[in-house]
Design a protein around this motif. Sequence first.
Motif, PDB file in Angstrom:
ATOM      1  N   TYR A  37      36.951  38.374  50.896  1.00 24.40           N
ATOM      2  CA  TYR A  37      36.518  39.747  50.712  1.00 24.40           C
ATOM      3  C   TYR A  37      36.333  40.369  52.088  1.00 24.40           C
ATOM      4  CZ  TYR A  37      35.354  39.131  45.733  1.00 24.40           C
ATOM      5  OH  TYR A  37      35.410  38.926  44.379  1.00 24.40           O
ATOM      6  N   ARG A  38      36.235  41.683  52.111  1.00 21.29           N
ATOM      7  CA  ARG A  38      35.908  42.367  53.366  1.00 21.29           C
ATOM      8  C   ARG A  38      35.015  43.568  53.085  1.00 21.29           C
ATOM      9  NH1 ARG A  38      41.863  44.848  55.007  1.00 21.29           N
ATOM     10  NH2 ARG A  38      41.965  46.487  53.387  1.00 21.29           N
ATOM     11  N   GLN A  39      34.249  43.919  54.095  1.00 17.48           N
ATOM     12  CA  GLN A  39      33.372  45.081  54.002  1.00 17.48           C
ATOM     13  C   GLN A  39      33.422  45.843  55.304  1.00 17.48           C
ATOM     14  OE1 GLN A  39      29.328  44.251  52.816  1.00 17.48           O
ATOM     15  NE2 GLN A  39      29.055  46.353  52.109  1.00 17.48           N
ATOM     16  N   ALA A  40      33.902  47.068  55.204  1.00 18.82           N
ATOM     17  CA  ALA A  40      33.963  47.957  56.362  1.00 18.82           C
ATOM     18  C   ALA A  40      32.663  48.757  56.443  1.00 18.82           C
ATOM     19  CB  ALA A  40      35.161  48.883  56.233  1.00 18.82           C
ATOM     20  N   PRO A  41      32.321  49.281  57.603  1.00 10.78           N
ATOM     21  CA  PRO A  41      31.083  50.053  57.747  1.00 10.78           C
ATOM     22  C   PRO A  41      31.048  51.213  56.763  1.00 10.78           C
ATOM     23  CG  PRO A  41      32.002  49.554  59.892  1.00 10.78           C
ATOM     24  CD  PRO A  41      33.019  49.115  58.885  1.00 10.78           C
ATOM     25  N   GLY A  42      29.956  51.333  56.034  1.00 10.66           N
ATOM     26  CA  GLY A  42      29.777  52.424  55.096  1.00 10.66           C
ATOM     27  C   GLY A  42      30.546  52.295  53.799  1.00 10.66           C
ATOM     28  N   LYS A  43      31.204  51.163  53.601  1.00 11.61           N
ATOM     29  CA  LYS A  43      31.994  50.966  52.378  1.00 11.61           C
ATOM     30  C   LYS A  43      31.500  49.749  51.615  1.00 11.61           C
ATOM     31  CE  LYS A  43      36.248  53.159  53.990  1.00 11.61           C
ATOM     32  NZ  LYS A  43      37.719  53.020  54.117  1.00 11.61           N
ATOM     33  N   GLU A  44      31.892  49.661  50.351  1.00  8.91           N
ATOM     34  CA  GLU A  44      31.530  48.524  49.537  1.00  8.91           C
ATOM     35  C   GLU A  44      32.427  47.325  49.869  1.00  8.91           C
ATOM     36  OE1 GLU A  44      29.845  50.861  45.561  1.00  8.91           O
ATOM     37  OE2 GLU A  44      31.565  49.525  45.409  1.00  8.91           O
ATOM     38  N   ARG A  45      31.899  46.161  49.573  1.00  9.33           N
ATOM     39  CA  ARG A  45      32.686  44.956  49.766  1.00  9.33           C
ATOM     40  C   ARG A  45      33.847  44.967  48.767  1.00  9.33           C
ATOM     41  NH1 ARG A  45      29.509  39.334  50.561  1.00  9.33           N
ATOM     42  NH2 ARG A  45      28.409  40.794  51.958  1.00  9.33           N
ATOM     43  N   GLU A  46      35.029  44.590  49.243  1.00 13.58           N
ATOM     44  CA  GLU A  46      36.203  44.609  48.382  1.00 13.58           C
ATOM     45  C   GLU A  46      36.958  43.285  48.476  1.00 13.58           C
ATOM     46  OE1 GLU A  46      38.951  47.659  49.593  1.00 13.58           O
ATOM     47  OE2 GLU A  46      39.253  46.798  51.585  1.00 13.58           O
ATOM     48  N   LEU A  47      37.611  42.945  47.354  1.00 13.26           N
ATOM     49  CA  LEU A  47      38.412  41.735  47.293  1.00 13.26           C
ATOM     50  C   LEU A  47      39.719  41.924  48.065  1.00 13.26           C
ATOM     51  CD1 LEU A  47      38.979  38.913  46.088  1.00 13.26           C
ATOM     52  CD2 LEU A  47      39.878  40.076  44.069  1.00 13.26           C
ATOM     53  N   VAL A  48      40.047  40.976  48.912  1.00 15.68           N
ATOM     54  CA  VAL A  48      41.268  41.029  49.697  1.00 15.68           C
ATOM     55  C   VAL A  48      42.330  40.109  49.104  1.00 15.68           C
ATOM     56  CG1 VAL A  48      42.288  40.566  51.954  1.00 15.68           C
ATOM     57  CG2 VAL A  48      40.012  41.591  51.792  1.00 15.68           C
ATOM     58  N   ALA A  49      41.968  38.860  48.861  1.00 18.21           N
ATOM     59  CA  ALA A  49      42.931  37.882  48.364  1.00 18.21           C
ATOM     60  C   ALA A  49      42.185  36.730  47.700  1.00 18.21           C
ATOM     61  CB  ALA A  49      43.801  37.348  49.494  1.00 18.21           C
ATOM     62  N   SER A  50      42.844  36.108  46.723  1.00 14.81           N
ATOM     63  CA  SER A  50      42.264  34.974  46.023  1.00 14.81           C
ATOM     64  C   SER A  50      43.300  33.880  45.856  1.00 14.81           C
ATOM     65  CB  SER A  50      41.764  35.379  44.633  1.00 14.81           C
ATOM     66  OG  SER A  50      40.676  36.256  44.712  1.00 14.81           O
ATOM     67  N   ILE A  51      42.802  32.642  45.778  1.00 18.71           N
ATOM     68  CA  ILE A  51      43.663  31.507  45.467  1.00 18.71           C
ATOM     69  C   ILE A  51      42.899  30.610  44.491  1.00 18.71           C
ATOM     70  CG2 ILE A  51      42.894  30.229  47.530  1.00 18.71           C
ATOM     71  CD1 ILE A  51      45.796  29.096  47.644  1.00 18.71           C
ATOM     72  N   THR A  52      43.552  30.284  43.384  1.00 17.95           N
ATOM     73  CA  THR A  52      42.898  29.456  42.379  1.00 17.95           C
ATOM     74  C   THR A  52      42.921  27.993  42.804  1.00 17.95           C
ATOM     75  OG1 THR A  52      44.887  28.980  41.122  1.00 17.95           O
ATOM     76  CG2 THR A  52      43.732  31.045  40.610  1.00 17.95           C
ATOM     77  N   ARG A  53      42.196  27.170  42.039  1.00 19.34           N
ATOM     78  CA  ARG A  53      42.156  25.745  42.382  1.00 19.34           C
ATOM     79  C   ARG A  53      43.526  25.095  42.224  1.00 19.34           C
ATOM     80  NH1 ARG A  53      39.733  26.221  37.351  1.00 19.34           N
ATOM     81  NH2 ARG A  53      40.533  24.837  35.720  1.00 19.34           N
ATOM     82  N   THR A  54      44.416  25.734  41.455  1.00 18.41           N
ATOM     83  CA  THR A  54      45.763  25.205  41.266  1.00 18.41           C
ATOM     84  C   THR A  54      46.788  25.866  42.191  1.00 18.41           C
ATOM     85  OG1 THR A  54      46.123  26.744  39.450  1.00 18.41           O
ATOM     86  CG2 THR A  54      45.340  24.530  38.880  1.00 18.41           C
ATOM     87  N   GLY A  55      46.331  26.781  43.054  1.00 22.05           N
ATOM     88  CA  GLY A  55      47.206  27.371  44.045  1.00 22.05           C
ATOM     89  C   GLY A  55      47.784  28.731  43.737  1.00 22.05           C
ATOM     90  N   GLY A  56      47.440  29.300  42.600  1.00 25.37           N
ATOM     91  CA  GLY A  56      47.882  30.644  42.295  1.00 25.37           C
ATOM     92  C   GLY A  56      47.217  31.666  43.183  1.00 25.37           C
ATOM     93  N   THR A  57      47.964  32.649  43.658  1.00 23.27           N
ATOM     94  CA  THR A  57      47.420  33.629  44.605  1.00 23.27           C
ATOM     95  C   THR A  57      47.531  35.046  44.062  1.00 23.27           C
ATOM     96  OG1 THR A  57      49.547  33.827  45.749  1.00 23.27           O
ATOM     97  CG2 THR A  57      47.990  32.200  46.605  1.00 23.27           C
ATOM     98  N   SER A  58      46.650  35.904  44.546  1.00 21.98           N
ATOM     99  CA  SER A  58      46.700  37.325  44.233  1.00 21.98           C
ATOM    100  C   SER A  58      46.157  38.095  45.425  1.00 21.98           C
ATOM    101  CB  SER A  58      45.912  37.645  42.967  1.00 21.98           C
ATOM    102  OG  SER A  58      44.553  37.313  43.132  1.00 21.98           O
ATOM    103  N   TYR A  59      46.595  39.357  45.553  1.00 22.50           N
ATOM    104  CA  TYR A  59      46.257  40.164  46.716  1.00 22.50           C
ATOM    105  C   TYR A  59      45.916  41.595  46.324  1.00 22.50           C
ATOM    106  CZ  TYR A  59      48.543  36.353  49.214  1.00 22.50           C
ATOM    107  OH  TYR A  59      48.884  35.116  49.680  1.00 22.50           O
ATOM    108  N   ALA A  60      45.070  42.205  47.119  1.00 18.14           N
ATOM    109  CA  ALA A  60      44.839  43.638  46.984  1.00 18.14           C
ATOM    110  C   ALA A  60      46.099  44.368  47.417  1.00 18.14           C
ATOM    111  CB  ALA A  60      43.657  44.055  47.856  1.00 18.14           C
TER     112      ALA A  60
END
Length: 123
Positions: A37-60
């Motif tokens: 995740y990432r959080q820029a100044p003055g903004k909410e935390r947002e999801l950037v990228a994920s990887i499951t335990r089996t290796g599946g990935t997803s991205y913003a």
Amino acid sequence: QVQLVESGGDLVQPGGSLRLSCVASGISFRIYDMSWYRQAPGKERELVASITRTGGTSYADAVKGRFTISRDNAKNMVYLQMNSLRPEDTAIYYCKSSVLRAFDGSFVPLTYWGQGTQVTVSG
């Protein structure tokens, strides 16, 4: 004691690259889904990228084609390779682990967060 420790943040010029790392301890790493995740100044935390335990990935959408998430279960580590960095990528980047645990007849999420690492894109 569970710990997630991020590293690799730095000041980089636009168009540059960074590789963030997160090492986990105190958890059975291979069963956890991992995210950045990432959080820029003055903004909410947002999801950037994920990887499951089996290796599946997803991205913003904002990072697709530029960032790559990966994991090494033998080392209890998750990585975020960031290429073609832009000023708008400036933020604190956080590592998160999550898993569903059976509790009282249902499944509840169990999550842990790291303390974050600063990425600044400027120049």
